[in-house]
Design an enzyme around this catalytic site. Structure first.
Site, PDB file in Angstrom:
ATOM      1  N   TYR A  69       0.822  -1.213   0.000  1.00 34.13           N
ATOM      2  CA  TYR A  69       0.000   0.000   0.000  1.00 34.13           C
ATOM      3  C   TYR A  69       0.856   1.264   0.000  1.00 34.13           C
ATOM      4  CZ  TYR A  69      -4.505  -2.223  -0.019  1.00 34.13           C
ATOM      5  OH  TYR A  69      -5.605  -2.927  -0.430  1.00 34.13           O
ATOM      6  N   ASP A 106      -8.060   6.235  -5.080  1.00 28.79           N
ATOM      7  CA  ASP A 106      -6.991   7.207  -5.331  1.00 28.79           C
ATOM      8  C   ASP A 106      -7.405   8.668  -5.215  1.00 28.79           C
ATOM      9  OD1 ASP A 106      -8.412   7.621  -7.764  1.00 28.79           O
ATOM     10  OD2 ASP A 106      -7.133   6.210  -8.856  1.00 28.79           O
ATOM     11  N   HIS A 121     -14.964   1.762  -2.204  1.00 29.22           N
ATOM     12  CA  HIS A 121     -13.925   0.950  -1.542  1.00 29.22           C
ATOM     13  C   HIS A 121     -13.002   1.793  -0.653  1.00 29.22           C
ATOM     14  CE1 HIS A 121     -14.399  -2.375  -4.851  1.00 29.22           C
ATOM     15  NE2 HIS A 121     -15.403  -2.323  -4.008  1.00 29.22           N
ATOM     16  N   CYS A 149      -1.977   1.985  16.485  1.00 26.69           N
ATOM     17  CA  CYS A 149      -3.055   2.903  16.877  1.00 26.69           C
ATOM     18  C   CYS A 149      -2.694   3.556  18.212  1.00 26.69           C
ATOM     19  CB  CYS A 149      -4.355   2.106  16.988  1.00 26.69           C
ATOM     20  SG  CYS A 149      -5.708   3.035  17.720  1.00 26.69           S
ATOM     21  N   ASN A 215     -14.725   0.587 -22.133  1.00 33.32           N
ATOM     22  CA  ASN A 215     -13.620  -0.305 -21.751  1.00 33.32           C
ATOM     23  C   ASN A 215     -12.962  -0.801 -23.044  1.00 33.32           C
ATOM     24  OD1 ASN A 215     -12.061  -2.547 -20.663  1.00 33.32           O
ATOM     25  ND2 ASN A 215     -13.443  -2.517 -18.905  1.00 33.32           N
ATOM     26  N   PRO A 216     -11.646  -0.889 -23.088  1.00 34.99           N
ATOM     27  CA  PRO A 216     -11.023  -1.436 -24.300  1.00 34.99           C
ATOM     28  C   PRO A 216     -11.310  -2.926 -24.480  1.00 34.99           C
ATOM     29  CG  PRO A 216      -9.363  -0.476 -22.812  1.00 34.99           C
ATOM     30  CD  PRO A 216     -10.661  -0.478 -22.073  1.00 34.99           C
TER      31      PRO A 216
HETATM   32  P1  OAD Z   1      -9.524  -4.421 -12.686  1.00 35.39           P
HETATM   33  O1  OAD Z   1      -8.037  -4.377 -12.637  1.00 35.39           O
HETATM   34  O2  OAD Z   1     -10.194  -5.702 -12.313  1.00 35.39           O
HETATM   35  O3  OAD Z   1     -10.037  -4.067 -14.154  1.00 35.39           O
HETATM   36  C1  OAD Z   1      -9.554  -2.953 -14.859  1.00 35.39           C
HETATM   37  C2  OAD Z   1     -10.383  -2.794 -16.110  1.00 35.39           C
HETATM   38  O4  OAD Z   1     -10.003  -1.595 -16.744  1.00 35.39           O
HETATM   39  C3  OAD Z   1     -10.220  -3.913 -17.144  1.00 35.39           C
HETATM   40  O5  OAD Z   1     -11.501  -4.346 -17.570  1.00 35.39           O
HETATM   41  C4  OAD Z   1      -9.462  -3.235 -18.297  1.00 35.39           C
HETATM   42  O6  OAD Z   1      -9.849  -3.756 -19.574  1.00 35.39           O
HETATM   43  C5  OAD Z   1      -9.937  -1.808 -18.134  1.00 35.39           C
HETATM   44  N1  OAD Z   1      -9.015  -0.779 -18.671  1.00 35.39           N
HETATM   45  C6  OAD Z   1      -7.681  -0.804 -18.763  1.00 35.39           C
HETATM   46  N2  OAD Z   1      -7.217   0.351 -19.276  1.00 35.39           N
HETATM   47  C7  OAD Z   1      -8.301   1.137 -19.495  1.00 35.39           C
HETATM   48  C8  OAD Z   1      -8.486   2.469 -19.997  1.00 35.39           C
HETATM   49  N3  OAD Z   1      -7.458   3.221 -20.375  1.00 35.39           N
HETATM   50  N4  OAD Z   1      -9.751   2.951 -20.087  1.00 35.39           N
HETATM   51  C9  OAD Z   1     -10.814   2.187 -19.709  1.00 35.39           C
HETATM   52  N5  OAD Z   1     -10.695   0.943 -19.223  1.00 35.39           N
HETATM   53  C10 OAD Z   1      -9.461   0.417 -19.114  1.00 35.39           C
HETATM   54  O7  OAD Z   1     -10.046  -3.205 -11.796  1.00 35.39           O
HETATM   55  P2  OAD Z   1     -11.472  -2.993 -11.094  1.00 35.39           P
HETATM   56  O8  OAD Z   1     -12.576  -3.493 -11.954  1.00 35.39           O
HETATM   57  O9  OAD Z   1     -11.511  -1.596 -10.641  1.00 35.39           O
HETATM   58  O10 OAD Z   1     -11.053  -3.947  -4.889  1.00 35.39           O
HETATM   59  O11 OAD Z   1     -11.333  -3.928  -9.846  1.00 35.39           O
HETATM   60  C11 OAD Z   1     -12.390  -3.931  -8.930  1.00 35.39           C
HETATM   61  C12 OAD Z   1     -11.877  -4.102  -7.537  1.00 35.39           C
HETATM   62  O12 OAD Z   1     -11.059  -5.274  -7.453  1.00 35.39           O
HETATM   63  C13 OAD Z   1     -10.942  -2.990  -7.061  1.00 35.39           C
HETATM   64  O13 OAD Z   1     -11.627  -1.883  -6.558  1.00 35.39           O
HETATM   65  C14 OAD Z   1     -10.172  -3.675  -5.987  1.00 35.39           C
HETATM   66  C15 OAD Z   1      -9.822  -4.896  -6.780  1.00 35.39           C
HETATM   67  O14 OAD Z   1      -9.276  -5.924  -6.148  1.00 35.39           O
HETATM   68  C16 OAD Z   1     -10.582  -4.047  -3.660  1.00 35.39           C
HETATM   69  O15 OAD Z   1      -9.409  -3.833  -3.372  1.00 35.39           O
HETATM   70  C17 OAD Z   1     -11.621  -4.454  -2.670  1.00 35.39           C
END
Ligand code: OAD
Length: 247
Positions: A69, A106, A121, A149, A215-216
Site C-alpha cells: 500500500y 486514489d 472501496h 493505533c 472499456n477497451p
Molecule cells: P480491474 O483491474 O479488475 O479491471 C480494470 C479494467 O479496466 C479492465 O476491464 C481493463 O480492460 C480496463 N481498462 C484498462 N485500461 C483502461 C483504460 N485506459 N480505459 C478504460 N478501461 C481500461 O479493476 P477494477 O474493476 O476496478 O477492490 O477492480 C475492482 C476491484 O477489485 C478494485 O476496486 C479492488 C480490486 O481488487 C478491492 O481492493 C476491494
C-alpha cells in the site's frame, strides 16, 4: 483517434437529468496507477494484488501488505487526473446531476473536480485502526511496517475495503439510490467481477436506465449493456463531452 457515437444514444443522453458513472481501475490507468487484474511489473510482479487486499493477508504479514500500500500510495501521490477524469467532471456542466460511484481509492475524481463522488472501496489516503475501524490521523510512520493505533496499540491499516469485507451500509445505500434514479448509467474501466459493484449496472438497468460500458476489453457486463464503447476512457470520455457540448 476520432470517436463517433450513435445518434440515438446522444439524443437519449442529452435528455438525462441524472447521469451515474461507476468507475474502476481502468480510468486511472492512464494516470499511471496500475490496475488490479492486468499484469504487474517491477517490484511487485510476483504478487497477486487481489491476494494482498484481504484482512487475512494483513494478519499473516502486516509489513508486506503495508509496504504494498505504501508503494501504491507513492504512485498515487505522483499521479494527476487524466482527460477521462476531467471529462467526467465536465459532465457536471452538461447534466443537472452527476454521481460518480468509484471503486478506486486514489481520490483522482475529486481532484479532477467531480463534486458528487461515492467512494465504494474507501480512500487510500486514510488510515484506520485494524481492531476498532476508527480513523487514525497520520502520524510518525516507521518505514516498512504499519504504525500502531495511539488508542489501543493494534496495527493501523489503510482506509480501504478489502476482499471479504462489507461496504459501509450508507455507501451502498447511496450507490443503489443513484443507480435507481439515473436515466443513464456508465460503467467505465472496470472488469465487472467484484461484487457488489458489479451488480450496480444490472440494478440500474432493471430500474430503467440505459447502461453504457466504456472499456477497451469485453467484460461480463458487455452482453447486458445497451451500448459498448470500446477504447480507453481517456479518449472516449473527452470525445463524448465534446459531442455533447458542440452544437
Ligand atoms: P480491474 O483491474 O479488475 O479491471 C480494470 C479494467 O479496466 C479492465 O476491464 C481493463 O480492460 C480496463 N481498462 C484498462 N485500461 C483502461 C483504460 N485506459 N480505459 C478504460 N478501461 C481500461 O479493476 P477494477 O474493476 O476496478 O477492490 O477492480 C475492482 C476491484 O477489485 C478494485 O476496486 C479492488 C480490486 O481488487 C478491492 O481492493 C476491494
Amino acid at each position: 483517434m476520432s470517436v463517433s457515437f450513435p445518434l440515438w444514444f446522444l439524443e437519449r443522453l442529452r435528455r438525462a437529468h441524472h447521469v451515474v458513472a461507476l468507475t474502476g481501475a481502468g480510468i486511472s490507468a492512464e494516470s499511471g496507477v496500475p490496475t488490479f487484474r492486468e499484469a504487474q511489473t517491477g517490484l511487485w510482479a510476483r504478487y497477486d494484488p487481489t491476494e494482498l487486499a484481504t484482512p487475512e493477508a494483513f494478519l499473516r504479514d502486516p509489513a508486506l501488505v503495508w509496504r504494498w500500500y505504501a508503494w501504491r500510495r507513492g504512485l498515487i501521490a505522483q499521479a494527476s487526473p487524466n482527460p477521462g477524469h476531467r471529462a467526467l467532471a465536465g459532465f457536471e456542466d452538461v447534466f443537472p446531476k452527476v454521481t460518480v460511484l468509484t471503486q478506486n481509492v486514489d481520490g483522482l475524481h475529486t481532484q479532477a473536480g467531480s463534486t458528487r463522488v461515492v467512494e465504494l472501496h474507501g480512500n487510500i489516503h486514510r488510515n484506520l485502526c485494524f481492531r476498532e475501524g476508527a480513523p487514525v490521523p497520520p502520524g510518525a510512520e516507521r518505514p516498512g511496517e504499519p504504525p500502531t493505533c495511539p488508542r489501543c496499540g493494534d496495527y493501523v491499516r489503510p482506509g480501504v475495503v478489502w476482499f471479504g469485507e462489507m461496504l459501509p451500509t450508507a455507501v451502498l445505500q447511496a450507490a443503489h439510490q443513484a443507480a435507481a434514479e439515473c436515466e443513464v448509467f456508465f460503467s467505465i474501466g472496470t472488469s465487472s467481477v467484484v461484487e457488489p459493484a458489479a451488480s450496480l449496472p444490472l440494478f440500474a438497468r432493471d430500474k430503467g436506465a440505459l447502461v453504457v460500458e466504456i472499456n477497451p476489453a469485453a467484460t461480463p457486463l458487455t452482453p447486458h449493456a445497451d451500448l459498448s464503447l470500446r477504447g480507453p476512457a481517456g479518449h472516449i470520455l473527452p470525445a463524448l463531452l465534446a459531442a455533447l457540448t458542440t452544437p
